[in-house]
Design a protein around this motif. Sequence first.
Motif, PDB file in Angstrom:
ATOM      1  N   GLY A 108       0.833  -1.204   0.000  1.00 22.44           N
ATOM      2  CA  GLY A 108       0.000   0.000   0.000  1.00 22.44           C
ATOM      3  C   GLY A 108       0.863   1.247   0.000  1.00 22.44           C
ATOM      4  O   GLY A 108       0.671   2.169  -0.800  1.00 22.44           O
ATOM      5  N   ASN A 135       1.313  -7.986   1.158  1.00 22.22           N
ATOM      6  CA  ASN A 135       0.341  -8.842   1.848  1.00 22.22           C
ATOM      7  C   ASN A 135      -1.059  -8.593   1.301  1.00 22.22           C
ATOM      8  O   ASN A 135      -2.053  -8.966   1.912  1.00 22.22           O
ATOM      9  CB  ASN A 135       0.412  -8.639   3.368  1.00 22.22           C
ATOM     10  CG  ASN A 135       0.352  -7.180   3.752  1.00 22.22           C
ATOM     11  OD1 ASN A 135      -0.068  -6.337   2.950  1.00 22.22           O
ATOM     12  ND2 ASN A 135       0.737  -6.853   4.969  1.00 22.22           N
ATOM     13  N   TYR A 138      -4.039  -3.201   2.984  1.00 15.14           N
ATOM     14  CA  TYR A 138      -3.550  -2.204   3.949  1.00 15.14           C
ATOM     15  C   TYR A 138      -3.724  -2.865   5.315  1.00 15.14           C
ATOM     16  O   TYR A 138      -4.825  -2.860   5.867  1.00 15.14           O
ATOM     17  CB  TYR A 138      -4.421  -0.960   3.962  1.00 15.14           C
ATOM     18  CG  TYR A 138      -4.372  -0.040   2.771  1.00 15.14           C
ATOM     19  CD1 TYR A 138      -3.322  -0.041   1.866  1.00 15.14           C
ATOM     20  CD2 TYR A 138      -5.396   0.894   2.585  1.00 15.14           C
ATOM     21  CE1 TYR A 138      -3.304   0.843   0.796  1.00 15.14           C
ATOM     22  CE2 TYR A 138      -5.376   1.774   1.518  1.00 15.14           C
ATOM     23  CZ  TYR A 138      -4.336   1.742   0.621  1.00 15.14           C
ATOM     24  OH  TYR A 138      -4.324   2.609  -0.420  1.00 15.14           O
ATOM     25  N   ALA A 139      -2.672  -3.409   5.845  1.00 17.64           N
ATOM     26  CA  ALA A 139      -2.840  -4.183   7.072  1.00 17.64           C
ATOM     27  C   ALA A 139      -2.963  -3.300   8.310  1.00 17.64           C
ATOM     28  O   ALA A 139      -3.926  -3.395   9.061  1.00 17.64           O
ATOM     29  CB  ALA A 139      -1.684  -5.166   7.223  1.00 17.64           C
TER      30      ALA A 139
HETATM   31 MG   LIG Z   1       0.127  -4.280   2.821  1.00 19.37          MG
END
Ligand SMILES: [Mg+2]
Lengths: 295, 78
Positions: A108, A135, A138-139
């Motif tokens: 992101g 991943n 947007y963790a």
């Molecule tokens: Mg991410």
Amino acid sequence: MSDSLITDIVNAGVNPVDQILRTDRMPHIWCPGCCIGTTVNSFARALIDSKIDLGSLALVSGIGCTGRVAGYVKLDSFHTTHGRAIPFATGLKLANPKLNVVVYSGDGDLSAIGGNHLIHAARRNIDLKVICVNNLIYAMTGGQTAPTTPGHSITSTNPYGTFEPSFNLPHLVEAAGAVYVARWTTFHVRQLARSISEAFQKKGFSFIEVISPCPTLYQRRNKLGDGLDTMKYYKEKSKVRHGAPTGEVGLTMTGEIIVGKFVDRDRPDYQTMMRSQYCESLGEKFVEQEEMVCS
Amino acid sequence: MAEGRVSIVVEHCKACGFCVEFCPTHVLELSSAFNSKGYHPPHAVHPERCSGCDLCGMYCPDFAIYATKVAPGKERDK
Ligand SMILES: [Mg+2]
Ligand SMILES: Cc1ncc(C[n+]2csc(CCOP(=O)(O)OP(=O)(O)O)c2C)c(N)n1
Ligand code: SF4
Ligand code: SF4
Ligand code: SF4
């Protein structure tokens, strides 16, 4: 071992990764089964194996779970604002051309808010090693859809499934001009370490994408199991295809993952092009400085 | 005799199971004991099989396990 509480270190020794870690900050904040730490192991091995002078290295991160890497390494590092790791790193490199500058950040950070910086740094061929932990989400902020989220994924901003096309990052950075592009998953720990070492041998914009689980937000919402289930999926569904045309390596939610070294080419980097242009137009008047001095 | 020795930083483990799954010689299992955060760290059920390859160390996201090669001919520490 009995069902008791154990708090000691079994067989104390020295973990090689400790050389580059701020061990006083451990345990870290990453969730169980999150593989950002695994990528750090590969990065540490690459530094050790390629005998990089740690004093001539700087690591720059943006904001996000991955961005936390900057705070956990015992290296000169800077945790910039969201999306601005590449511009900060560009300035660092231009002012200190001898520094090895690594950008370590999330999908992101690098491809959404920082997307413009990414393509232009690749176009200009700035000598940066970019490690992008992808991943697919947007963790840190709760699992919102990112430009990398594959179609039909459930996210906090698309509770009924994503439908917009996602970025194929290797394709994007190759088209923009990167000289080295590779992708691995967090299952490929040794291959990843080798790619990072190779990137250190290149002069110019290198981009290494690491597909990594976010068990807490992406895997859980999409009923894809935990970190270990995801690692098993990577093991089963990854196909190594060095030199694969990057247009064919787009990701889906549960399909095949093409990994390998896709691009390895040479073209003059930004500083080389700048030097030759200025030598040509200014001749003797062009005086290059080894290092920027602030007075 | 084991060629490697695996070390476990029990308090840093979050019990993801990667080391157990990906150890090529199946040295490890998650123990039934808890660390102070409530996770079950691994323990070496077959220490004699450890090659010291440090693959467990490469996989561990929490820097909680690592291995060293044992010099040939030297008795492995108990
Ligand atoms: Mg991410
Ligand atoms: C200018 C600005 N906008 C938005 C945010 C909120 N924010 C923090 S991290 C993040 C996304 C991180 O995603 P990614 O880079 O993929 O990192 P991850 O957490 O997935 O590793 C966002 C939107 C912010 N910190 N600053
Ligand atoms: S939220 Fe996701 S990416 Fe962030 S630490 Fe947890 S598992 Fe890792
Ligand atoms: S060093 Fe290798 S053989 Fe020994 S426990 Fe770790 S993964 Fe298994
Ligand atoms: S890989 Fe690390 S965190 Fe995961 S179970 Fe093994 S020691 Fe614990």
